[in-house]
Design an enzyme around this catalytic site. Sequence first.
Site, PDB file in Angstrom:
ATOM      1  N   ASP A 191       0.856  -1.168   0.000  1.00 47.15           N
ATOM      2  CA  ASP A 191       0.000   0.000   0.000  1.00 47.15           C
ATOM      3  C   ASP A 191       0.901   1.229   0.000  1.00 47.15           C
ATOM      4  O   ASP A 191       2.039   1.179   0.463  1.00 47.15           O
ATOM      5  CB  ASP A 191      -0.913  -0.006   1.233  1.00 47.15           C
ATOM      6  CG  ASP A 191      -2.027   1.021   1.081  1.00 47.15           C
ATOM      7  OD1 ASP A 191      -2.864   1.099   1.968  1.00 47.15           O
ATOM      8  OD2 ASP A 191      -2.041   1.748   0.059  1.00 47.15           O
ATOM      9  N   ASP A 248      -7.957  -6.805   1.806  1.00 51.55           N
ATOM     10  CA  ASP A 248      -6.953  -6.888   2.869  1.00 51.55           C
ATOM     11  C   ASP A 248      -7.583  -6.328   4.148  1.00 51.55           C
ATOM     12  O   ASP A 248      -8.421  -5.411   4.073  1.00 51.55           O
ATOM     13  CB  ASP A 248      -5.702  -6.076   2.506  1.00 51.55           C
ATOM     14  CG  ASP A 248      -5.865  -4.612   2.896  1.00 51.55           C
ATOM     15  OD1 ASP A 248      -6.494  -3.884   2.112  1.00 51.55           O
ATOM     16  OD2 ASP A 248      -5.398  -4.232   3.990  1.00 51.55           O
ATOM     17  N   CYS A 267     -12.436 -27.028  11.543  1.00 51.20           N
ATOM     18  CA  CYS A 267     -11.197 -26.435  11.019  1.00 51.20           C
ATOM     19  C   CYS A 267     -10.058 -27.446  11.072  1.00 51.20           C
ATOM     20  O   CYS A 267      -9.906 -28.173  12.052  1.00 51.20           O
ATOM     21  CB  CYS A 267     -10.833 -25.208  11.864  1.00 51.20           C
ATOM     22  SG  CYS A 267      -9.335 -24.373  11.303  1.00 51.20           S
ATOM     23  N   CYS A 290      -6.769 -26.506  10.646  1.00 49.79           N
ATOM     24  CA  CYS A 290      -5.504 -25.758  10.724  1.00 49.79           C
ATOM     25  C   CYS A 290      -4.605 -26.387  11.776  1.00 49.79           C
ATOM     26  O   CYS A 290      -5.046 -27.187  12.607  1.00 49.79           O
ATOM     27  CB  CYS A 290      -5.775 -24.281  11.067  1.00 49.79           C
ATOM     28  SG  CYS A 290      -6.009 -23.928  12.805  1.00 49.79           S
TER      29      CYS A 290
END
Length: 370
Positions: free
Chosen positions: A93, A266, A304, A306
Site C-alpha cells: 500500500d 486486505d 477447522c 488448521c
Amino acid sequence: MTSPFTLHSQASDCAARRGEVRTLHGTVQTPVFMPVGTQATVKGVTPENLKELGAQIILGNTYHLYIRPGHELIRSFGGLHKFMNWDQPILTDSGGFQIFSLKDLTKITEEGAAFKSHLDGSKLFLSPEDAVAVQEALGSDIMMCLDTCIPYPATREEAIASTDLTGRWAKRSRAAHKERGQLLFGIIQGGMYPDLRAKAVEELVEVGFDGYALGGLSVGEPAELMMEITEEIAALMPADYPRYLMGVGTPENLVEAVYRGIDMFDCVMPTRNARNGMLFTSSGRLVIKNARHQDDQRPVDEECDCYTCRHYSRAYLRHLFMAREILSSQLNTIHNLHYYVGLMARIRKAIEEDRFAQFRQEFYAKRTVE
Ligand SMILES: CNc1nc2cc3c(=O)[nH]c(N)nc3c(CCN)c2[nH]1
Ligand SMILES: [Zn+2]
C-alpha cells in the site's frame, strides 16, 4: 494496456466472479484475501506458516518501510521478498491511509505529503513519484498510487478537492512508473458521493492502470453505506481488470463484497483480533478468555483443519492468552488467517460451480453469534 486479470467464470445470478491476477512472483487466484504484513512481517507467523495455511499474497506498507528500516536498505538485500523470505506475490500500500491517519502530523500540498515520523517526529516528505520509487525499490508485485483517503464524514467540497488531488497524483504516479513488470493500481476516492466516485473511475481508467481499488471505505461509515457504494461503483469498474476493496473486512463483509463483484481484500482483523484473543469460527466469533473455555477439550472450531485446531484445545489457548504467552498470538493468528484464507477458497469453489448465491445463504444460516 494489457490486463493482468483473466476472468475464469462469472456467477449467473450475481456480480461474483472467479479469476486470476498474474504478477512477477506468481498468479493469484481470486477472490483473494491478503494478510497484512505492514512492517515486512505478518505479525506472529513465519512465511512457512503462511504457506501452510494457504496464503497466496501478502501486504506490505510503503510508509512504514520507508521510515524503518528504509527502502534503500531493503533494496540492498534484493528487495522485500528476499529481505523477509517470502517468494510469493506482495502488494504494497502507498502509505496514503497511514499518512492521513497521522492527522495533525501531516501537511498535504499539491506536491505531496509532508509528515512527521510516528517514531521520532522527524520531518519527512513523500510525493506520488517518491511513493512509486520506494515501492520499486521494495520490488513489490502490485504497487498502489499515493492517495488522500477521505475521512468520514466529509463535506462534498472536501471530497471534491481531495478526490481531484488524488486524480492528479494518480497521473503523476503512472508517469513515474517505469514498466518493469511491477503492476500499478489506481485508487478511487470520492467520499460517500457516488457521482464523485463515478467521475474518479472514469479519470483513472483514462490514465490506465493494471487494477483499480476502492479507497476511502471502512473509515467509520455504516456497513450498509459501505456496501451501497461498493455495489454501485464496482459495477462501474472495468470488468476485465482486478477490483480491490481496501481495508475490508469481516467475514460477512467479504461475502457481501464478493457478491457485488470485488476480487481482492486486505484487513488487519484476523491478525489483530487473534492477538486480542478473538477467534473466527464457522459458527461465529469466540472470545478465548471467556471462563467457559477453561476446561474445554475441543479445538477452536471442529470444522477447522488448521495446525492450531489439529493440536490444541480451547483450554490450552485460553491458558496461553491469560498468561500473555507469545505462543498465544502465534496459534491464534494461524487459526484466524486459516479461517479467512479458507473462506476465500470455499468462495472460489462456489463461484466455479455457479452456486455462490446459495453458498451466501448457507454461510449466514450457520452464523450463531457466540
Ligand atoms: C481499515 N479500513 C481501511 N480503509 C482504507 C482506505 C484506504 C485508502 O483509501 N487508501 C489507501 N492507500 N489505503 C487504505 C487503507 C489501507 C489498506 N491496507 C484502508 N483501510
Ligand atoms: Zn483452526
